[in-house]
Design a protein around this motif. Structure first.
Motif, PDB file in Angstrom:
ATOM      1  N   ALA A  56       0.889  -1.061  -0.010  1.00 11.42           N
ATOM      2  CA  ALA A  56       0.027   0.078   0.068  1.00 11.42           C
ATOM      3  C   ALA A  56       1.089   1.287   0.003  1.00 11.42           C
ATOM      4  N   VAL A  57       0.360   2.379  -0.729  1.00 10.67           N
ATOM      5  CA  VAL A  57       1.111   3.646  -0.672  1.00 10.67           C
ATOM      6  C   VAL A  57      -0.089   4.432   0.255  1.00 10.67           C
ATOM      7  N   GLN A  58       0.543   5.210   1.129  1.00  7.45           N
ATOM      8  CA  GLN A  58      -0.380   6.035   2.059  1.00  7.45           C
ATOM      9  C   GLN A  58       0.248   7.287   2.372  1.00  7.45           C
ATOM     10  N   GLY A  59      -0.621   8.307   2.794  1.00 12.49           N
ATOM     11  CA  GLY A  59       0.119   9.613   2.949  1.00 12.49           C
ATOM     12  C   GLY A  59      -1.201  10.413   3.916  1.00 12.49           C
ATOM     13  N   GLY A  60      -0.711  11.560   4.551  1.00 17.99           N
ATOM     14  CA  GLY A  60      -1.659  12.317   5.088  1.00 17.99           C
ATOM     15  C   GLY A  60      -1.048  13.703   5.267  1.00 17.99           C
ATOM     16  N   LEU A  61      -2.065  14.636   5.764  1.00 24.44           N
ATOM     17  CA  LEU A  61      -1.817  15.930   6.186  1.00 24.44           C
ATOM     18  C   LEU A  61      -2.163  16.170   7.419  1.00 24.44           C
ATOM     19  N   ASP A  62      -1.462  16.869   8.452  1.00 25.89           N
ATOM     20  CA  ASP A  62      -1.782  17.143   9.718  1.00 25.89           C
ATOM     21  C   ASP A  62      -1.525  18.777  10.050  1.00 25.89           C
ATOM     22  N   TYR A  63      -2.473  18.976  10.800  1.00 19.23           N
ATOM     23  CA  TYR A  63      -2.446  20.289  11.528  1.00 19.23           C
ATOM     24  C   TYR A  63      -2.314  20.515  13.028  1.00 19.23           C
ATOM     25  N   ALA A  64      -1.626  21.361  13.792  1.00 25.44           N
ATOM     26  CA  ALA A  64      -1.640  20.874  15.357  1.00 25.44           C
ATOM     27  C   ALA A  64      -1.408  22.338  15.887  1.00 25.44           C
ATOM     28  N   HIS A  65      -2.172  22.660  17.040  1.00 22.37           N
ATOM     29  CA  HIS A  65      -2.071  23.892  17.597  1.00 22.37           C
ATOM     30  C   HIS A  65      -1.294  23.863  18.941  1.00 22.37           C
ATOM     31  N   GLU A  66      -0.571  24.671  19.426  1.00 24.88           N
ATOM     32  CA  GLU A  66       0.201  24.613  20.667  1.00 24.88           C
ATOM     33  C   GLU A  66      -0.568  24.290  21.915  1.00 24.88           C
ATOM     34  N   SER A  67      -2.095  24.604  21.709  1.00 23.54           N
ATOM     35  CA  SER A  67      -3.162  24.192  22.868  1.00 23.54           C
ATOM     36  C   SER A  67      -3.313  22.648  22.917  1.00 23.54           C
ATOM     37  N   GLY A  68      -2.961  21.900  21.973  1.00 24.63           N
ATOM     38  CA  GLY A  68      -3.089  20.707  21.998  1.00 24.63           C
ATOM     39  C   GLY A  68      -4.313  20.187  21.127  1.00 24.63           C
ATOM     40  N   PHE A  69      -4.758  21.217  20.391  1.00 22.12           N
ATOM     41  CA  PHE A  69      -5.888  20.765  19.451  1.00 22.12           C
ATOM     42  C   PHE A  69      -4.927  20.209  17.956  1.00 22.12           C
ATOM     43  N   TYR A  70      -5.414  19.124  17.616  1.00 18.85           N
ATOM     44  CA  TYR A  70      -4.987  18.892  16.393  1.00 18.85           C
ATOM     45  C   TYR A  70      -6.081  18.156  15.418  1.00 18.85           C
ATOM     46  N   GLY A  72      -6.424  16.350  10.971  1.00 16.78           N
ATOM     47  CA  GLY A  72      -5.721  15.631   9.960  1.00 16.78           C
ATOM     48  C   GLY A  72      -6.497  14.682   8.974  1.00 16.78           C
ATOM     49  N   THR A  73      -6.035  14.423   8.074  1.00 20.52           N
ATOM     50  CA  THR A  73      -6.534  13.592   6.972  1.00 20.52           C
ATOM     51  C   THR A  73      -5.675  12.590   6.417  1.00 20.52           C
ATOM     52  N   TRP A  74      -5.850  11.410   6.271  1.00 19.06           N
ATOM     53  CA  TRP A  74      -5.130  10.295   5.980  1.00 19.06           C
ATOM     54  C   TRP A  74      -5.514   9.351   4.955  1.00 19.06           C
ATOM     55  N   ALA A  75      -4.978   8.616   3.832  1.00 26.33           N
ATOM     56  CA  ALA A  75      -5.386   7.922   3.011  1.00 26.33           C
ATOM     57  C   ALA A  75      -4.561   6.708   2.557  1.00 26.33           C
ATOM     58  N   SER A  76      -5.148   5.730   1.962  1.00 21.29           N
ATOM     59  CA  SER A  76      -4.438   4.444   1.695  1.00 21.29           C
ATOM     60  C   SER A  76      -5.320   3.848   0.627  1.00 21.29           C
ATOM     61  N   ASN A  77      -4.488   3.051  -0.205  1.00 18.52           N
ATOM     62  CA  ASN A  77      -5.186   1.957  -1.096  1.00 18.52           C
ATOM     63  C   ASN A  77      -5.615   0.794  -0.084  1.00 18.52           C
ATOM     64  N   VAL A  78      -6.724   0.178  -0.366  1.00 19.91           N
ATOM     65  CA  VAL A  78      -7.172  -0.972   0.024  1.00 19.91           C
ATOM     66  C   VAL A  78      -7.743  -1.936  -0.946  1.00 19.91           C
ATOM     67  N   ASP A  79      -7.911  -3.390  -0.382  1.00 20.03           N
ATOM     68  CA  ASP A  79      -8.403  -4.288  -1.420  1.00 20.03           C
ATOM     69  C   ASP A  79      -9.325  -5.185  -0.369  1.00 20.03           C
ATOM     70  N   PHE A  80     -10.574  -5.302  -0.474  1.00 23.75           N
ATOM     71  CA  PHE A  80     -11.298  -5.839   0.489  1.00 23.75           C
ATOM     72  C   PHE A  80     -12.370  -7.073  -0.489  1.00 23.75           C
ATOM     73  N   GLY A  81     -11.704  -7.228  -1.604  1.00 22.55           N
ATOM     74  CA  GLY A  81     -12.431  -8.235  -2.607  1.00 22.55           C
ATOM     75  C   GLY A  81     -13.566  -7.763  -3.263  1.00 22.55           C
ATOM     76  N   ASP A  82     -13.977  -6.399  -3.065  1.00 20.85           N
ATOM     77  CA  ASP A  82     -15.066  -6.070  -3.958  1.00 20.85           C
ATOM     78  C   ASP A  82     -14.394  -4.713  -4.780  1.00 20.85           C
ATOM     79  N   ASN A  83     -15.293  -3.824  -4.932  1.00 23.71           N
ATOM     80  CA  ASN A  83     -15.105  -2.563  -5.734  1.00 23.71           C
ATOM     81  C   ASN A  83     -14.232  -1.636  -4.795  1.00 23.71           C
ATOM     82  N   THR A  84     -14.185  -1.806  -3.633  1.00 24.03           N
ATOM     83  CA  THR A  84     -13.546  -0.800  -2.775  1.00 24.03           C
ATOM     84  C   THR A  84     -12.049  -0.512  -3.049  1.00 24.03           C
ATOM     85  N   SER A  85     -11.542   0.613  -3.355  1.00 22.72           N
ATOM     86  CA  SER A  85     -10.234   0.555  -3.756  1.00 22.72           C
ATOM     87  C   SER A  85      -9.408   1.392  -2.932  1.00 22.72           C
ATOM     88  N   TYR A  86     -10.007   2.421  -2.261  1.00 17.99           N
ATOM     89  CA  TYR A  86      -9.062   3.456  -1.107  1.00 17.99           C
ATOM     90  C   TYR A  86      -9.764   3.742  -0.003  1.00 17.99           C
TER      91      TYR A  86
END
Length: 240
Positions: A56-70, A72-86
């Protein structure tokens, strides 16, 4: 996560795992933004392959604030044996340190499968970390499979009421190696425990400067209802 593919989702190898005490944003300001990219020989989440034992190839983007709030989003390819691809996940939360050695993390994650069918679900999660120990729980608050056409209640997985418990031990070894030993247990709402399962594993990793972080990993499911063959896989991840 429909009944045909139990456990198909995230750890997000990036989220895939133990939550560490919050370190805050960079010293340059209250806000920080980072991106990550990774490649794994097998995308394992909660002990089970999300790619039919393929890479799998994966990647994401994250935001953080010094208060502790964060957030983000993250993605990957998948294969469940149906038409689901990511898989495309979105998450946010608040994390911090109670003392120098005790940390917490409260968050929410939405797991989306845009080209899947009745597969999306959402969890609320909480964890505590003390020194090298992290333990937590995740509760499913929404699942598309609940009441979906053609899905029986006793087959529906990843719906409201599902629980996931996890714990990990994380150590620093000589030669700049990191060791993580972890385990978890999924308690599904339906089927009177007929689909519940435990898993465990271990990971050895090493940072290589500008070349990112490399890892060698082992995962095992403790129930022969599923694929309980040992999974050994390698991974690479780099943050920008």
């Amino acid at each position: 996560m429909q009944q045909a593919r139990i456990g198909a989702t995230l750890t997000a190898t990036a989220l895939s795992a133990a939550l560490m005490p919050w370190q805050g944003a960079s010293a340059e300001g209250p806000h920080s933004v980072s991106a990550n990219i990774g490649v794994v020989s097998n995308y394992i989440w909660r002990g089970q392959s999300q790619t039919d034992d393929q890479a799998a190839v994966q990647g994401g983007l994250d935001y953080a604030h010094e208060s502790g709030f964060y957030a983000g989003t993250w993605a990957s390819n998948v294969d469940f044996g149906d038409n689901t691809s990511y898989e495309l996940d979105a998450y946010l939360g608040f994390a911090g340190n109670i003392t120098d050695e005790l940390g917490y993390d409260l968050g929410a994650v939405y797991y989306a499968y845009p080209d899947g069918r009745d597969s999306d679900f959402a969890e609320l999660a909480a964890s505590l970390s003390y020194r090298w120990l992290t333990a937590g729980i995740a509760y499913t608050v929404y699942g598309q499979a609940d009441g979906a056409p053609g899905v029986r209640n006793d087959e529906a997985l990843y719906i409201q009421g599902d629980l996931y418990y996890h714990a990990s031990l994380d150590f620093t070894l000589p030669f700049d190696l990191g060791l993580s030993v972890y385990g978890g247990y999924t308690d599904f709402e339906y089927n009177d425990g007929g689909n519940d399962y435990a898993h465990w594993g271990a990971s050895i990793s090493r940072e290589a400067g500008d070349f990112g972080t490399f890892s060698l990993n082992y995962d095992q499911v403790g129930r022969d209802t599923y694929d309980d063959d040992p999974k050994v896989w390698v991974g690479w991840n780099k943050e920008f």
